[in-house]
Design a protein around this motif. Sequence first.
Motif, PDB file in Angstrom:
ATOM      1  N   GLU A 129       0.817  -1.218   0.000  1.00  0.00           N
ATOM      2  CA  GLU A 129       0.000   0.000   0.000  1.00  0.00           C
ATOM      3  C   GLU A 129       0.849   1.266   0.000  1.00  0.00           C
ATOM      4  N   GLN A 130       2.060   1.205   0.563  1.00  0.00           N
ATOM      5  CA  GLN A 130       2.909   2.392   0.616  1.00  0.00           C
ATOM      6  C   GLN A 130       3.432   2.801  -0.762  1.00  0.00           C
ATOM      7  N   GLN A 131       3.415   1.892  -1.719  1.00  0.00           N
ATOM      8  CA  GLN A 131       3.898   2.211  -3.062  1.00  0.00           C
ATOM      9  C   GLN A 131       2.766   2.419  -4.054  1.00  0.00           C
ATOM     10  N   GLN A 132       1.552   2.554  -3.554  1.00  0.00           N
ATOM     11  CA  GLN A 132       0.419   2.743  -4.453  1.00  0.00           C
ATOM     12  C   GLN A 132       0.565   4.035  -5.260  1.00  0.00           C
ATOM     13  N   PHE A 133      -0.045   4.036  -6.422  1.00  0.00           N
ATOM     14  CA  PHE A 133      -0.102   5.247  -7.236  1.00  0.00           C
ATOM     15  C   PHE A 133      -1.464   5.323  -7.880  1.00  0.00           C
ATOM     16  N   HIS A 134      -1.761   6.477  -8.433  1.00  0.00           N
ATOM     17  CA  HIS A 134      -3.087   6.731  -8.980  1.00  0.00           C
ATOM     18  C   HIS A 134      -2.986   7.057 -10.467  1.00  0.00           C
ATOM     19  N   LEU A 135      -3.976   6.610 -11.214  1.00  0.00           N
ATOM     20  CA  LEU A 135      -4.057   6.877 -12.644  1.00  0.00           C
ATOM     21  C   LEU A 135      -5.324   7.666 -12.917  1.00  0.00           C
ATOM     22  N   LEU A 136      -5.221   8.615 -13.812  1.00  0.00           N
ATOM     23  CA  LEU A 136      -6.395   9.368 -14.249  1.00  0.00           C
ATOM     24  C   LEU A 136      -6.797   8.822 -15.615  1.00  0.00           C
ATOM     25  N   ILE A 137      -7.975   8.238 -15.669  1.00  0.00           N
ATOM     26  CA  ILE A 137      -8.466   7.572 -16.870  1.00  0.00           C
ATOM     27  C   ILE A 137      -9.517   8.457 -17.526  1.00  0.00           C
ATOM     28  N   GLY A 138      -9.332   8.736 -18.797  1.00  0.00           N
ATOM     29  CA  GLY A 138     -10.294   9.538 -19.544  1.00  0.00           C
ATOM     30  C   GLY A 138     -11.423   8.664 -20.073  1.00  0.00           C
ATOM     31  N   LEU A 139     -12.640   9.010 -19.686  1.00  0.00           N
ATOM     32  CA  LEU A 139     -13.826   8.328 -20.191  1.00  0.00           C
ATOM     33  C   LEU A 139     -14.504   9.244 -21.202  1.00  0.00           C
ATOM     34  N   GLN A 140     -15.564   8.797 -21.833  1.00  0.00           N
ATOM     35  CA  GLN A 140     -16.215   9.581 -22.870  1.00  0.00           C
ATOM     36  C   GLN A 140     -16.618  10.967 -22.390  1.00  0.00           C
ATOM     37  N   ASP A 141     -17.279  11.032 -21.243  1.00  0.00           N
ATOM     38  CA  ASP A 141     -17.807  12.305 -20.756  1.00  0.00           C
ATOM     39  C   ASP A 141     -17.128  12.803 -19.487  1.00  0.00           C
ATOM     40  N   SER A 142     -16.160  12.061 -18.972  1.00  0.00           N
ATOM     41  CA  SER A 142     -15.563  12.439 -17.688  1.00  0.00           C
ATOM     42  C   SER A 142     -14.191  11.794 -17.534  1.00  0.00           C
ATOM     43  N   GLU A 143     -13.641  11.978 -16.344  1.00  0.00           N
ATOM     44  CA  GLU A 143     -12.384  11.332 -15.986  1.00  0.00           C
ATOM     45  C   GLU A 143     -12.599  10.567 -14.690  1.00  0.00           C
ATOM     46  N   GLN A 144     -11.808   9.524 -14.506  1.00  0.00           N
ATOM     47  CA  GLN A 144     -11.952   8.682 -13.331  1.00  0.00           C
ATOM     48  C   GLN A 144     -10.565   8.386 -12.780  1.00  0.00           C
TER      49      GLN A 144
END
Length: 84
Positions: free
Chosen positions: A10-25
Amino acid sequence: MLRTRSAFNEQQQFHLLIGLQDSEQQITVLPGLNRCFLIIDQGLILGELGFDRLFNCISNGTRLQIPVLKQVLTQIRQHCRLAR
């Protein structure tokens, strides 16, 4: 219930921003042993991805839609190349 094959850090977790059709997740990624990555969205485990030493995806234990999966794979590869 999903059973993972690897221990995740868990200490090495990272986050990705995923582009969807109408939004980002935003998706959370927990790296594990043997180049396995646990994919999490808002606390829900979406599955596990496994890579070989060249970071080609060799196992997909997720139900991600193809456009989302492609983005996740690309961003994990980029993150791991930068982390070296």
